[in-house]
Every structure is written in structure tokens, then in C-alpha cells.
Write a protein that holds these residues in place. Structure first.
Motif, PDB file in Angstrom:
ATOM      1  N   ALA A 150       0.807  -1.210   0.000  1.00  0.00           N
ATOM      2  CA  ALA A 150       0.000   0.000   0.000  1.00  0.00           C
ATOM      3  C   ALA A 150       0.845   1.266   0.000  1.00  0.00           C
ATOM      4  N   LEU A 151       2.137   1.151   0.356  1.00  0.00           N
ATOM      5  CA  LEU A 151       2.987   2.334   0.366  1.00  0.00           C
ATOM      6  C   LEU A 151       3.296   2.784  -1.056  1.00  0.00           C
ATOM      7  N   SER A 152       3.161   4.079  -1.281  1.00  0.00           N
ATOM      8  CA  SER A 152       3.536   4.633  -2.584  1.00  0.00           C
ATOM      9  C   SER A 152       5.062   4.681  -2.710  1.00  0.00           C
ATOM     10  N   ARG A 153       5.536   4.935  -3.909  1.00  0.00           N
ATOM     11  CA  ARG A 153       6.990   5.031  -4.131  1.00  0.00           C
ATOM     12  C   ARG A 153       7.581   6.133  -3.261  1.00  0.00           C
ATOM     13  N   ARG A 154       6.915   7.289  -3.189  1.00  0.00           N
ATOM     14  CA  ARG A 154       7.419   8.391  -2.383  1.00  0.00           C
ATOM     15  C   ARG A 154       7.438   8.026  -0.904  1.00  0.00           C
ATOM     16  N   GLU A 155       6.387   7.337  -0.443  1.00  0.00           N
ATOM     17  CA  GLU A 155       6.348   6.946   0.962  1.00  0.00           C
ATOM     18  C   GLU A 155       7.463   5.966   1.301  1.00  0.00           C
ATOM     19  N   ARG A 156       7.798   5.096   0.367  1.00  0.00           N
ATOM     20  CA  ARG A 156       8.900   4.160   0.602  1.00  0.00           C
ATOM     21  C   ARG A 156      10.218   4.921   0.710  1.00  0.00           C
ATOM     22  N   SER A 188       0.776   9.317   6.909  1.00  0.00           N
ATOM     23  CA  SER A 188       0.151   8.342   6.012  1.00  0.00           C
ATOM     24  C   SER A 188       0.800   6.967   6.156  1.00  0.00           C
ATOM     25  N   ILE A 189       2.130   6.957   6.241  1.00  0.00           N
ATOM     26  CA  ILE A 189       2.864   5.692   6.394  1.00  0.00           C
ATOM     27  C   ILE A 189       2.427   4.976   7.672  1.00  0.00           C
ATOM     28  N   LYS A 190       2.306   5.727   8.764  1.00  0.00           N
ATOM     29  CA  LYS A 190       1.903   5.131  10.042  1.00  0.00           C
ATOM     30  C   LYS A 190       0.525   4.488   9.936  1.00  0.00           C
ATOM     31  N   VAL A 191      -0.397   5.193   9.277  1.00  0.00           N
ATOM     32  CA  VAL A 191      -1.750   4.663   9.127  1.00  0.00           C
ATOM     33  C   VAL A 191      -1.731   3.381   8.301  1.00  0.00           C
ATOM     34  N   GLY A 194      -0.017   0.584  10.193  1.00  0.00           N
ATOM     35  CA  GLY A 194      -0.603   0.280  11.487  1.00  0.00           C
ATOM     36  C   GLY A 194       0.372   0.407  12.634  1.00  0.00           C
ATOM     37  N   VAL A 195       1.276   1.387  12.561  1.00  0.00           N
ATOM     38  CA  VAL A 195       2.266   1.588  13.618  1.00  0.00           C
ATOM     39  C   VAL A 195       2.133   3.009  14.153  1.00  0.00           C
ATOM     40  N   SER A 196       2.752   3.258  15.317  1.00  0.00           N
ATOM     41  CA  SER A 196       2.660   4.587  15.907  1.00  0.00           C
ATOM     42  C   SER A 196       4.001   5.127  16.384  1.00  0.00           C
TER      43      SER A 196
END
Length: 217
Positions: A150-156, A188-191, A194-196
Motif C-alpha cells: 500500500a505504500l507509494s513510491r514516495r512513501e517508501r 500516512s505511512i503510520k496509518v 498500522g504503527v505509531s
């Protein structure tokens, strides 16, 4: 029959850096159902107008002169918690839709959608609901069982740099983005994962081989 009180209609704020787009949207929504309370051509003006009018629905362009608008959503929520946000964009892709919803938008609609679909989306948000372009909704559902994917390229990229110990400012400088955008990406990455906590982000980055010591970014 007594006409409806104009002050009771859902209020609309249109924020886009193209005057012709704002004019077109205003024309499409010019009926007895809505009251358009303002327009903005940049992100600063968007925050000022939201603070002034507290609109029912904010129509927000995804990109203002090359800058993603998602970083402004926390401020919008802070000054007007009840405002529903519909992202409008030329970027008709899954990553953009997913990033927008994860950042707090309530709807996502490509600008090449039919006029009737824009009205339907505004109706849905004004009633307290959500709206997603059907084709993108189907694609998001198909990927729901694969949180890593689900992570986008930018989020990675951002996750890898976080795991490498860079600050938000350093990541922004390296990627040519604003600090607000990096903060929105991190949220967004955290959501999605599922991490905090930061330690959990680093662990995920290593598992996905996104750090400089754990593999290619």
C-alpha cells in the motif's frame, strides 16, 4: 412555497490555482443547493478562507504550483473540524487517491470526471459521507489485503530516510519537498502500516529493505 433560506445551504469553498477551473466549478455548483462562500488560489489563502468561512465542503486541488496540498489538511482540521475535504486532481492514480485519504481527505475525484459526478461527490460530503471515484475505489479494495504494497513510491523513499536517521527537514531538502509534505507522508505511512512509534517505522523499513544498510531504497 417559501424558498429555502440561503444561509441554511451547505457552504462550499473552492481552492485551485487555475482561475478557469474555479470558474467552472462555481458554474457547475451554482444552484439552490449550495452557497459558495469563497475561493483561494494558494495554500496560504486556503487556510485563511477556511478559518474565515468554516465551509461545509472544501474543494481542494491536490497540487498548487507543484506543491502537494495534503500537508495543509492538519491545519484545516484544526481550524474547522467539521469541514469535509474533497480532493480534485489531474492525477488519476491509485497512489494519489490513497495518499489523500490517508492524510485525512473525505473524498477524491479526478478533474476529468463528469460534471454529474462532481455534484454527486459534493452531495455525499455535504451529507457527512465520503466519495471516491468508482474505478479507484475498486483498485483500493483489491490492494487492501497487502499493507506493505500500500505504500507509494514516495512513501517508501520517506520511510527509508526516516530509518536512516534523517530529520524531517533533511528529508525535505533531499527530496525537494516541504517539511509539511514530509510530515503528511509520515502520518500516512503510520496509518497504512498500522504503527505509531519511530522504532516500529524503522523495523518496517528494515523488513522492507528500505534503509541504506538493509538494501536499496
Amino acid at each position: 412555497m417559501t424558498p429555502p433560506d440561503p444561509m441554511c445551504r451547505p457552504t462550499i469553498l473552492i481552492c485551485d490555482d487555475h482561475p478557469v477551473v474555479r470558474c467552472g466549478i462555481r458554474t457547475l455548483l451554482a444552484d439552490d443547493r449550495y452557497r459558495i462562500v469563497g475561493e483561494a488560489a494558494d495554500l496560504r489563502g486556503t487556510v485563511e478562507q477556511v478559518n474565515r468561512h468554516r465551509p461545509t465542503v472544501l474543494l481542494l486541488d491536490l497540487s498548487f504550483l507543484g506543491t502537494l496540498s495534503l500537508g495543509v489538511l492538519p491545519t484545516v482540521r484544526a481550524v474547522s473540524p467539521a469541514t469535509r475535504v474533497l480532493i480534485l486532481t489531474m492525477h488519476n492514480d491509485l497512489d494519489s487517491a490513497r495518499d489523500s485519504l490517508a492524510a485525512g481527505a473525505h473524498g477524491f475525484l479526478p478533474k476529468d470526471a463528469a460534471a454529474e459526478e462532481l455534484v454527486a461527490a459534493v452531495d455525499a460530503l455535504a451529507a457527512g459521507g465520503r466519495y471516491l471515484h468508482p474505478a479507484l475505489g475498486a483498485a483500493l479494495f483489491d490492494r487492501a489485503a497487502d499493507p506493505d504494497g500500500a505504500l507509494s513510491r514516495r512513501e517508501r523513499e520517506v520511510l527509508g530516510l526516516i530509518a536512516d536517521g534523517l530529520t524531517h527537514q533533511q528529508i525535505a531538502d533531499e527530496l525537494g519537498l516541504s517539511v509539511r509534505t514530509i510530515e503528511a507522508q509520515r502520518a500516512s505511512i503510520k496509518v497504512k502500516l498500522g504503527v505509531s512509534r519511530r522504532a516500529e517505522l524503522i523495523s518496517c523499513a528494515r523488513r522492507l529493505r528500505l534503509t541504506t544498510t538493509g538494501g536499496k531504497r
